[in-house]
Design an enzyme around this catalytic site. Structure first.
Site, PDB file in Angstrom:
ATOM      1  N   TYR A 160       0.946  -1.264   0.106  1.00 33.27           N
ATOM      2  CA  TYR A 160      -0.040   0.043   0.028  1.00 33.27           C
ATOM      3  C   TYR A 160       0.722   1.205   0.006  1.00 33.27           C
ATOM      4  O   TYR A 160       0.705   2.169  -0.845  1.00 33.27           O
ATOM      5  CB  TYR A 160      -0.888  -0.251   1.286  1.00 33.27           C
ATOM      6  CG  TYR A 160      -1.922   1.108   1.261  1.00 33.27           C
ATOM      7  CD1 TYR A 160      -2.932   1.084   0.547  1.00 33.27           C
ATOM      8  CD2 TYR A 160      -1.964   2.239   2.419  1.00 33.27           C
ATOM      9  CE1 TYR A 160      -3.850   2.396   0.486  1.00 33.27           C
ATOM     10  CE2 TYR A 160      -2.665   3.121   2.574  1.00 33.27           C
ATOM     11  CZ  TYR A 160      -3.694   3.300   1.402  1.00 33.27           C
ATOM     12  OH  TYR A 160      -4.553   4.367   1.890  1.00 33.27           O
ATOM     13  N   ASP A 161       1.858   1.301   1.111  1.00 40.52           N
ATOM     14  CA  ASP A 161       2.580   2.590   1.129  1.00 40.52           C
ATOM     15  C   ASP A 161       3.450   2.848  -0.148  1.00 40.52           C
ATOM     16  O   ASP A 161       3.470   3.844  -0.712  1.00 40.52           O
ATOM     17  CB  ASP A 161       3.495   2.162   2.139  1.00 40.52           C
ATOM     18  CG  ASP A 161       3.321   2.049   3.495  1.00 40.52           C
ATOM     19  OD1 ASP A 161       1.831   1.881   3.597  1.00 40.52           O
ATOM     20  OD2 ASP A 161       3.926   2.169   4.598  1.00 40.52           O
ATOM     21  N   ARG A 226      -3.215   7.549  16.907  1.00 39.99           N
ATOM     22  CA  ARG A 226      -3.894   8.188  15.335  1.00 39.99           C
ATOM     23  C   ARG A 226      -4.689   9.488  15.545  1.00 39.99           C
ATOM     24  O   ARG A 226      -5.132   9.639  16.474  1.00 39.99           O
ATOM     25  CB  ARG A 226      -4.754   7.202  14.744  1.00 39.99           C
ATOM     26  CG  ARG A 226      -4.004   5.691  14.608  1.00 39.99           C
ATOM     27  CD  ARG A 226      -3.168   5.873  13.458  1.00 39.99           C
ATOM     28  NE  ARG A 226      -2.380   4.548  13.068  1.00 39.99           N
ATOM     29  CZ  ARG A 226      -1.357   4.073  13.847  1.00 39.99           C
ATOM     30  NH1 ARG A 226      -0.586   4.825  14.865  1.00 39.99           N
ATOM     31  NH2 ARG A 226      -0.741   2.846  13.511  1.00 39.99           N
ATOM     32  N   ASP A 286       3.629  -1.366  12.301  1.00 37.69           N
ATOM     33  CA  ASP A 286       2.364  -0.446  12.534  1.00 37.69           C
ATOM     34  C   ASP A 286       2.878   0.847  13.324  1.00 37.69           C
ATOM     35  O   ASP A 286       3.755   0.736  13.904  1.00 37.69           O
ATOM     36  CB  ASP A 286       1.534  -1.189  13.655  1.00 37.69           C
ATOM     37  CG  ASP A 286       0.318  -0.321  13.835  1.00 37.69           C
ATOM     38  OD1 ASP A 286      -0.219   0.141  12.998  1.00 37.69           O
ATOM     39  OD2 ASP A 286      -0.091  -0.410  15.204  1.00 37.69           O
TER      40      ASP A 286
HETATM   41  P1  NAD Z   1     -12.762   1.991   0.295  1.00 40.71           P
HETATM   42  O1  NAD Z   1     -12.032   0.526   0.029  1.00 40.71           O
HETATM   43  O2  NAD Z   1     -13.932   2.070   0.790  1.00 40.71           O
HETATM   44  O3  NAD Z   1     -12.698   2.601  -1.109  1.00 40.71           O
HETATM   45  C1  NAD Z   1     -11.875   2.299  -2.267  1.00 40.71           C
HETATM   46  C2  NAD Z   1     -12.568   2.015  -3.657  1.00 40.71           C
HETATM   47  O4  NAD Z   1     -11.848   1.561  -4.594  1.00 40.71           O
HETATM   48  C3  NAD Z   1     -13.692   0.651  -3.061  1.00 40.71           C
HETATM   49  O5  NAD Z   1     -15.017   1.182  -3.552  1.00 40.71           O
HETATM   50  C4  NAD Z   1     -13.105  -0.360  -4.396  1.00 40.71           C
HETATM   51  O6  NAD Z   1     -14.096  -1.329  -4.522  1.00 40.71           O
HETATM   52  C5  NAD Z   1     -12.456   0.549  -5.369  1.00 40.71           C
HETATM   53  N1  NAD Z   1     -11.365  -0.026  -6.074  1.00 40.71           N
HETATM   54  C6  NAD Z   1     -10.318  -0.764  -5.573  1.00 40.71           C
HETATM   55  N2  NAD Z   1      -9.771  -1.182  -6.659  1.00 40.71           N
HETATM   56  C7  NAD Z   1     -10.274  -0.936  -7.801  1.00 40.71           C
HETATM   57  C8  NAD Z   1      -9.874  -0.971  -9.138  1.00 40.71           C
HETATM   58  N3  NAD Z   1      -8.838  -1.693  -9.520  1.00 40.71           N
HETATM   59  N4  NAD Z   1     -10.711  -0.673  -9.966  1.00 40.71           N
HETATM   60  C9  NAD Z   1     -11.895  -0.102  -9.649  1.00 40.71           C
HETATM   61  N5  NAD Z   1     -12.233   0.368  -8.436  1.00 40.71           N
HETATM   62  C10 NAD Z   1     -11.287  -0.253  -7.516  1.00 40.71           C
HETATM   63  O7  NAD Z   1     -11.740   2.830   1.000  1.00 40.71           O
HETATM   64  P2  NAD Z   1     -11.472   4.300   1.455  1.00 40.71           P
HETATM   65  O8  NAD Z   1     -11.098   4.198   2.836  1.00 40.71           O
HETATM   66  O9  NAD Z   1     -12.833   4.957   1.346  1.00 40.71           O
HETATM   67  O10 NAD Z   1     -10.252   4.817   0.867  1.00 40.71           O
HETATM   68  C11 NAD Z   1     -10.619   5.668  -0.646  1.00 40.71           C
HETATM   69  C12 NAD Z   1      -9.174   6.311  -1.015  1.00 40.71           C
HETATM   70  O11 NAD Z   1      -8.641   7.246   0.250  1.00 40.71           O
HETATM   71  C13 NAD Z   1      -8.228   5.122  -1.203  1.00 40.71           C
HETATM   72  O12 NAD Z   1      -7.449   5.348  -2.323  1.00 40.71           O
HETATM   73  C14 NAD Z   1      -7.265   5.331  -0.084  1.00 40.71           C
HETATM   74  O13 NAD Z   1      -6.105   4.923  -0.352  1.00 40.71           O
HETATM   75  C15 NAD Z   1      -7.361   6.757   0.355  1.00 40.71           C
HETATM   76  N6  NAD Z   1      -6.999   6.690   1.941  1.00 40.71           N
HETATM   77  C16 NAD Z   1      -8.174   6.794   2.618  1.00 40.71           C
HETATM   78  C17 NAD Z   1      -7.786   6.799   4.167  1.00 40.71           C
HETATM   79  C18 NAD Z   1      -8.974   6.496   5.099  1.00 40.71           C
HETATM   80  O14 NAD Z   1      -8.656   6.593   6.250  1.00 40.71           O
HETATM   81  N7  NAD Z   1     -10.332   6.134   4.879  1.00 40.71           N
HETATM   82  C19 NAD Z   1      -6.549   7.315   4.523  1.00 40.71           C
HETATM   83  C20 NAD Z   1      -5.864   7.680   3.372  1.00 40.71           C
HETATM   84  C21 NAD Z   1      -5.869   7.274   2.131  1.00 40.71           C
END
Ligand code: NAD
Length: 325
Positions: A160-161, A226, A286
């Site tokens: 991920y990172d 966090r 972590d």
């Molecule tokens: P989430 O898993 O609910 O949302 C991600 C969405 O992307 C999902 O609907 C998934 O089905 C879709 N997806 C994944 N791979 C795909 C692909 N290959 N093609 C099409 N769709 C795809 O997660 P979230 O927490 O809502 O995160 C959304 C974004 O925000 C991500 O990019 C995540 O890295 C980033 N983010 C979230 C947080 C947090 O705290 N929630 C923190 C840092 C970054």
């Protein structure tokens, strides 16, 4: 600094991962502004339910596709040019790191490249959802955007990172050498309605356990911290960055820093639960502490988070209570 709304009525916006937790809230706000929104999702971690209330809107289209295979060429909603593209697609929870490692690497590399090419072709503004995980287990606290991070490139979180760090590098390359109007937001821990109860992140796990009266499983000593951000605040910050002409990266989140033990106790109390707080083995790499320095977001965007942890958690607990029955 006041940022004027740049994307609104009549603008076409593509949101990848649009049926996910954070992205579906973004889609709601963009639709409320009058944008025409196409959400592209393969539902690997997201759910149609998150956008079900929008399906009969003429300004909303949901396209089922895997971004890592490229944008479908035969879907009418993807044929017309976009004014803005928000790259939100990626599994993002610790359980996903173990269950979907290659999918995460693919969507954060080839998926990002496909989308960057499309953004250049369309002359669209491109916003990349990066993460505080780009800082790894930080040696600087709070984390400023100038900090380069401390990531173990072969650790369990590296899929991920490193995918997000690659995406940042790719976005900057297209910005520098292909003239792309690009922005990078580094998102810190965000919570709220529509999270999956079983996604392995602390807040949905603790809330589900508290509502079921099960022991709350805090990892390690619970002294790791966090800073938690309610999704409404995050969405406002992302849209401010989208509307601006800034590239960033810009941190987005809150300075409400809690230890995991404090978070567990707060959730037990807000849920009126009798659950006991227990301690289980902590996963490797972590991060020990995490808090954004929000100076840049304040100066460039006028961003200010507004929701107190107690309020946001109460609203999230109510959502989970309804969902878990
Ligand atoms: P989430 O898993 O609910 O949302 C991600 C969405 O992307 C999902 O609907 C998934 O089905 C879709 N997806 C994944 N791979 C795909 C692909 N290959 N093609 C099409 N769709 C795809 O997660 P979230 O927490 O809502 O995160 C959304 C974004 O925000 C991500 O990019 C995540 O890295 C980033 N983010 C979230 C947080 C947090 O705290 N929630 C923190 C840092 C970054």
């Amino acid at each position: 600094m006041k940022v004027a709304e740049r994307f609104g009525s009549g603008h076409r916006v593509l949101v990848t991962g649009g049926a996910g937790f954070v992205p579906s809230h973004l889609v709601d706000s963009l639709i409320a502004r009058g944008c025409t929104v196409v959400a592209l999702d393969n539902f690997v971690t997201g759910s149609k339910e998150n956008v079900a209330h929008l399906l009969d809107r003429p300004t909303f289209t949901l396209v089922e596709a895997d971004l890592s295979d490229g944008l479908p060429t035969d879907h009418p909603a993807l044929a017309e040019r976009f004014d803005a593209i928000l790259h939100m697609a990626s599994p993002a929870s610790p359980t996903d790191f173990a269950q979907l490692p290659v999918e995460i690497l693919r969507v954060g590399s080839v998926g990002t490249l496909h989308l960057l090419e499309r953004a250049v072709a369309d002359g669209a503004r491109f916003l990349m959802a990066s993460t505080s995980e780009a800082y790894g287990d930080p040696k600087e606290h709070p984390q400023r955007e100038t900090y380069w991070g401390n990531v173990n490139p072969i650790g369990v979180r590296s899929v991920y990172d490193e995918a997000k760090r690659f995406s940042e590098a790719a976005t900057m390359a297209y910005h520098r050498y292909r003239g792309l109007d690009a922005a990078i937001v580094r998102i810190f821990n965000t919570y709220g309605p529509r999270m999956r109860p079983d996604d392995g992140r602390a807040i949905p796990t603790f809330i589900s356990q508290a509502l079921r009266g099960e022991p709350i499983t805090v990892h390690g000593t619970g002294n790791q911290t966090r800073s938690i951000c309610f999704v409404e605040d995050l969405v406002r910050g992302i849209l401010l960055l989208l509307d601006s002409t800034e590239t960033g990266p810009v941190n987005c989140g809150t300075e409400h820093e809690l230890t995991m033990r404090q978070l567990a106790e707060l959730i037990v109390s807000l849920s009126d639960s009798d659950s006991e707080v227990t301690y289980v083995t902590r996963s490797s790499d972590d991060p020990e502490m995490r808090r954004p320095d929000l100076t840049l977001a304040r100066e460039l965007l006028g961003y200010e988070p507004a929701v107190a942890p107690e309020d946001g958690l109460r609203r999230t607990i109510e959502h989970f209570r309804a969902r878990l029955g």
